[in-house]
Design a protein around this motif. Structure first.
Motif, PDB file in Angstrom:
ATOM      1  N   VAL A  99       0.628  -1.145   0.331  1.00 21.98           N
ATOM      2  CA  VAL A  99       0.047   0.295  -0.016  1.00 21.98           C
ATOM      3  C   VAL A  99       0.786   1.541   0.242  1.00 21.98           C
ATOM      4  CG1 VAL A  99      -1.961  -1.182   1.127  1.00 21.98           C
ATOM      5  CG2 VAL A  99       0.025   0.095   2.837  1.00 21.98           C
ATOM      6  N   ASN A 100       1.956   0.832   0.384  1.00 22.18           N
ATOM      7  CA  ASN A 100       3.005   2.254   0.916  1.00 22.18           C
ATOM      8  C   ASN A 100       3.733   2.889  -1.064  1.00 22.18           C
ATOM      9  OD1 ASN A 100       2.002   2.742   3.362  1.00 22.18           O
ATOM     10  ND2 ASN A 100       3.984   2.094   4.072  1.00 22.18           N
ATOM     11  N   VAL A 103       1.805   3.980  -3.743  1.00 25.70           N
ATOM     12  CA  VAL A 103       1.542   5.649  -3.313  1.00 25.70           C
ATOM     13  C   VAL A 103       3.013   6.325  -4.159  1.00 25.70           C
ATOM     14  CG1 VAL A 103      -0.662   5.415  -2.825  1.00 25.70           C
ATOM     15  CG2 VAL A 103       0.908   5.781  -1.443  1.00 25.70           C
ATOM     16  N   GLU A 105       5.463   6.100  -2.164  1.00 27.16           N
ATOM     17  CA  GLU A 105       6.351   5.934  -0.585  1.00 27.16           C
ATOM     18  C   GLU A 105       7.499   4.494  -0.559  1.00 27.16           C
ATOM     19  OE1 GLU A 105       4.629   7.733   2.155  1.00 27.16           O
ATOM     20  OE2 GLU A 105       3.933   9.778   1.351  1.00 27.16           O
ATOM     21  N   ASP A 107       9.961   3.971   0.276  1.00 27.29           N
ATOM     22  CA  ASP A 107      11.190   4.195   1.400  1.00 27.29           C
ATOM     23  C   ASP A 107      10.405   3.814   2.433  1.00 27.29           C
ATOM     24  OD1 ASP A 107       9.388   6.437   1.158  1.00 27.29           O
ATOM     25  OD2 ASP A 107      10.360   7.722   2.445  1.00 27.29           O
ATOM     26  N   MET A 108       9.308   3.384   2.465  1.00 27.56           N
ATOM     27  CA  MET A 108       7.997   3.568   3.769  1.00 27.56           C
ATOM     28  C   MET A 108       7.835   1.618   3.588  1.00 27.56           C
ATOM     29  SD  MET A 108       8.985   5.588   5.525  1.00 27.56           S
ATOM     30  CE  MET A 108       7.503   5.048   6.901  1.00 27.56           C
ATOM     31  N   CYS A 109       8.214   0.925   2.410  1.00 26.30           N
ATOM     32  CA  CYS A 109       7.942  -0.405   2.304  1.00 26.30           C
ATOM     33  C   CYS A 109       7.343  -1.136   3.242  1.00 26.30           C
ATOM     34  CB  CYS A 109       8.799  -1.020   0.979  1.00 26.30           C
ATOM     35  SG  CYS A 109       8.035  -3.071   0.746  1.00 26.30           S
ATOM     36  N   ARG A 110       6.243  -1.974   3.030  1.00 23.12           N
ATOM     37  CA  ARG A 110       6.116  -3.299   4.055  1.00 23.12           C
ATOM     38  C   ARG A 110       6.423  -3.822   4.036  1.00 23.12           C
ATOM     39  NH1 ARG A 110       0.376  -0.296   6.404  1.00 23.12           N
ATOM     40  NH2 ARG A 110      -0.291  -2.449   7.169  1.00 23.12           N
ATOM     41  N   ASN A 111       6.551  -4.528   2.730  1.00 26.49           N
ATOM     42  CA  ASN A 111       6.676  -5.812   2.432  1.00 26.49           C
ATOM     43  C   ASN A 111       7.738  -6.536   2.579  1.00 26.49           C
ATOM     44  OD1 ASN A 111       7.033  -5.798   0.343  1.00 26.49           O
ATOM     45  ND2 ASN A 111       4.862  -5.851  -0.332  1.00 26.49           N
ATOM     46  N   GLY A 112       9.122  -5.223   2.015  1.00 25.61           N
ATOM     47  CA  GLY A 112       9.875  -5.445   2.653  1.00 25.61           C
ATOM     48  C   GLY A 112      10.646  -6.188   0.832  1.00 25.61           C
ATOM     49  N   LYS A 159      14.683  13.254   3.805  1.00 26.06           N
ATOM     50  CA  LYS A 159      13.823  12.473   4.104  1.00 26.06           C
ATOM     51  C   LYS A 159      13.423  12.433   5.685  1.00 26.06           C
ATOM     52  CE  LYS A 159      11.831   8.031   5.636  1.00 26.06           C
ATOM     53  NZ  LYS A 159      11.609   6.229   5.685  1.00 26.06           N
ATOM     54  N   HIS A 163      10.528  13.946   8.363  1.00 23.92           N
ATOM     55  CA  HIS A 163       9.515  13.306   9.869  1.00 23.92           C
ATOM     56  C   HIS A 163      10.017  13.549  11.025  1.00 23.92           C
ATOM     57  CE1 HIS A 163       8.803   8.505   6.813  1.00 23.92           C
ATOM     58  NE2 HIS A 163       8.410  10.093   5.931  1.00 23.92           N
ATOM     59  N   GLY A 293      13.540   4.968  13.754  1.00 24.16           N
ATOM     60  CA  GLY A 293      14.626   5.583  12.614  1.00 24.16           C
ATOM     61  C   GLY A 293      13.994   5.493  11.214  1.00 24.16           C
ATOM     62  N   SER A 294      15.377   6.124  10.376  1.00 22.05           N
ATOM     63  CA  SER A 294      14.824   6.251   8.622  1.00 22.05           C
ATOM     64  C   SER A 294      15.390   6.029   7.976  1.00 22.05           C
ATOM     65  CB  SER A 294      15.029   8.017   8.987  1.00 22.05           C
ATOM     66  OG  SER A 294      14.116   8.755   7.895  1.00 22.05           O
ATOM     67  N   VAL A 295      14.990   5.467   6.841  1.00 23.23           N
ATOM     68  CA  VAL A 295      15.819   4.748   5.837  1.00 23.23           C
ATOM     69  C   VAL A 295      15.396   5.010   4.191  1.00 23.23           C
ATOM     70  CG1 VAL A 295      14.510   3.253   5.491  1.00 23.23           C
ATOM     71  CG2 VAL A 295      16.922   2.525   5.086  1.00 23.23           C
TER      72      VAL A 295
ATOM     73  N   ARG B 257       7.456  -4.051  10.147  1.00 24.01           N
ATOM     74  CA  ARG B 257       8.566  -2.485   9.409  1.00 24.01           C
ATOM     75  C   ARG B 257       7.495  -1.819   9.449  1.00 24.01           C
ATOM     76  NH1 ARG B 257       9.749  -6.736   6.383  1.00 24.01           N
ATOM     77  NH2 ARG B 257      11.917  -6.418   5.004  1.00 24.01           N
ATOM     78  N   ILE B 284      15.453  -0.581  14.076  1.00 25.32           N
ATOM     79  CA  ILE B 284      15.050   0.465  13.717  1.00 25.32           C
ATOM     80  C   ILE B 284      15.180   1.431  12.459  1.00 25.32           C
ATOM     81  CG2 ILE B 284      14.821   2.435  15.033  1.00 25.32           C
ATOM     82  CD1 ILE B 284      14.900   1.221  17.963  1.00 25.32           C
TER      83      ILE B 284
END
Lengths: 360, 360
Positions: A99-100, A103, A105, A107-112, A159, A163, A293-295, B257, B284
């Motif tokens: 879902v991220n 759209v 995003e 950098d905020m991938c939820r499933n890797g 980023k 955040h 954390g920010s990646v 995540r 993190i």
């Protein structure tokens, strides 16, 4: 055929300069001549065999995720034309996006299931030419010149700052003081962006020699070697860029009430350290503290970073690039020095001979 | 003169029932008859001599910060009239407020100069009558009846959820799963608010007896005793309400995540524990995780909490109050049991005899 810096992920010191085929048209409609690539700690981890993943069906990975190139060919409707300076975005979402990613995003991938050029499942930019989809090529102002090789690290910091500010707005938010730990490229760009926001900035590092102290004081920020208390107690924002876990806890302890600690530095897992239980389940609660954390970065952050670089003193930015190595001497580029900041490898002959300064 | 539960902060087991003077008109223009007070871990810490601070010029503090009262007298322009049910707000800003207190966000006080009824520098509500400024008296719907004694703990959780959502919106935000650790009043109210948002909720506790399991399953949430992985791996939101530092780290490790871990439980400082360095400066960062603390609540959160309680099943809320003690047996109220949830002390004779259920 063309030259590329290649590694076999998982095999220590397998890195080499070798010939590879021209980029596959399936990689994207925009063909780019690589001018230079930047080197960072992630590259060194991949070379050490601790990180990295080759594309499917091969054991080898072309290195390089910090790029600067010049467009050779682009479709008419791509918004790009030959000669444009471009930077390739590092991360790409899976064809079946979360879902991220859906759209933008990623950098905020939820499933890797993302891939990353030069890091995870996608060849990098350390080759004489590469191809990209236009959506993953960021055009940069030609006035920036070679300094645009800093766009990728600056996108990471853009980023982080985005955040920090969004998290800060969980409540009334009037930050005053920023502490940056580690005056490498990430820390210095974080200090720059703090000063661009009109905040008091302190930077903490271990070295007294080299260009770091002057780069910090030239921002009207303060440079410290020593402990955090002396550098900056009561920081409203801390940007931790060393990855030293002990420092992370010290930083959490010394931040101000409602303080926001942003972790950007990665350390290798495994080692165990001792911490005060009360730091976590007492001080963080009673002070409304945030640690996050920010990646990585998405396209919006690359565009924010372009504004940051355009607004900065080009002479100051040029001094962040402390070493420039031609492709023939590529191996030197992966040696780390505590006083050095950013090393770049010049791939094109034109990039080797150009001056540091952007055209004025 | 009237009866009050008094403690000498810093002196273990100094708690006693004693006579004190009527509330000073300088304490506020609204005079309230105390119906009942709630008891929480903070009260027990104060009784143990580990916490608490008396008002200036005295050694003693009236206990009690979770209140429910009935207005006896109020100025015409206060918006309150005799007979209104009210809850007193716990924290008050310093007369010279910080930037956050100045805009009513005293829960985010920056300089620590706030006071708190029954905790820090201000007498509490465990007395037969108290006075308040109208700005610190929250009127509650008479339909809630005695259940409004849950307003203060619910305000804490409403703030936590508000901050979770504001922090979540640093990026695209579609949470699915919530894990609550500790099924006490805070954990159960956190689970309720998660379900009110339509999220999947799991709660982890240590007890199998008593009303906790059923209270959780009656929310269509799942109740777990055991380890976090079994309870809920990949939680997008974790609300930690035990204050057990080891659990805090386990929770940080197992979240999804982009996961947001909200710490609400306080443990005593001092003890040291061992953690994996990589958890902090690796996981993190690479997972964009957030860990933050949340304490106290401002007036907006009390009002949010009133909506939460109004929307909940009153029978379910009534079952959170597992023990009701008359003022004469006040000492029993401060004993803690693992299966019990919320103990209240009924100060007014009317409160002793009233039924649990609100009028329908």
């Amino acid at each position: 055929m063309m030259r590329a810096i290649i590694v076999t992920p998982g095999v220590e010191d397998s890195v080499r300069l070798d010939e590879v085929g021209e980029p596959d048209p399936a990689e994207g409609s925009v063909l780019v001549e690589t001018l230079m690539i930047g080197v960072c700690g992630t590259d060194r981890e991949i070379i050490a065999g601790e990180h990295g993943q080759p594309p499917p069906g091969t054991d080898d990975l072309v290195l390089g995720h910090e790029s600067l190139g010049s467009v050779l060919e682009a479709p008419r409707d791509s918004g790009l034309t030959a000669g444009d300076l471009v930077v390739g975005i590092v991360r790409r979402p899976d064809p079946e996006p979360c879902v991220n990613c859906a759209v933008g995003e990623w950098d905020m991938c939820r499933n890797g299931r993302y891939t990353e050029h030069g890091i995870k499942g996608l060849d990098g930019y350390a080759r004489e030419r590469f191809r990209l989809d236009p959506g993953y090529a960021v055009r940069v102002d030609p006035a920036l010149g070679d300094l645009a090789v800093l766009l990728e690290p600056a996108s990471i910091v853009a980023k982080a700052w985005e955040h920090i500010e969004r998290i800060g707005k969980r409540a009334h938010w009037e930050p005053r003081r920023v502490l940056v730990t580690g005056a490498g490229p990430i820390g210095l760009l974080a200090a720059l962006m703090g000063r661009q926001r009109g905040l008091e900035v302190a930077a903490l590092d271990r070295v007294v020699d080299g260009p770091k102290p002057r780069l910090v004081t030239d921002l009207d920020a303060t440079y410290h070697v020593g402990d955090i208390e002396a550098a900056c107690a009561d920081a409203d924002v801390v940007i931790e860029a060393t990855g030293a876990a002990e420092l992370v806890f010290e930083v959490m302890r010394s931040s101000a009430r409602n303080g926001i600690v942003c972790l950007t530095g990665v350390t290798s897992p495994g080692r165990r350290i001792e911490v005060a239980a009360g730091l976590i389940a007492h001080q963080i609660v009673l002070e409304n503290d945030v640690v996050f954390g920010s990646v990585n970065a998405n396209r919006r952050h690359y565009e924010q970073a372009a504004h940051v670089l355009a607004a900065a003193d080009p002479d100051w930015l040029g001094r962040l690039i402390t070493r420039r190595v031609p492709l023939e001497r590529w191996r030197d580029a992966y040696e780390s020095t505590p006083t050095g900041i950013k090393t770049v490898i010049a791939l094109a002959a034109s990039a080797e001979s150009r001056s540091w300064q952007p055209p004025r």
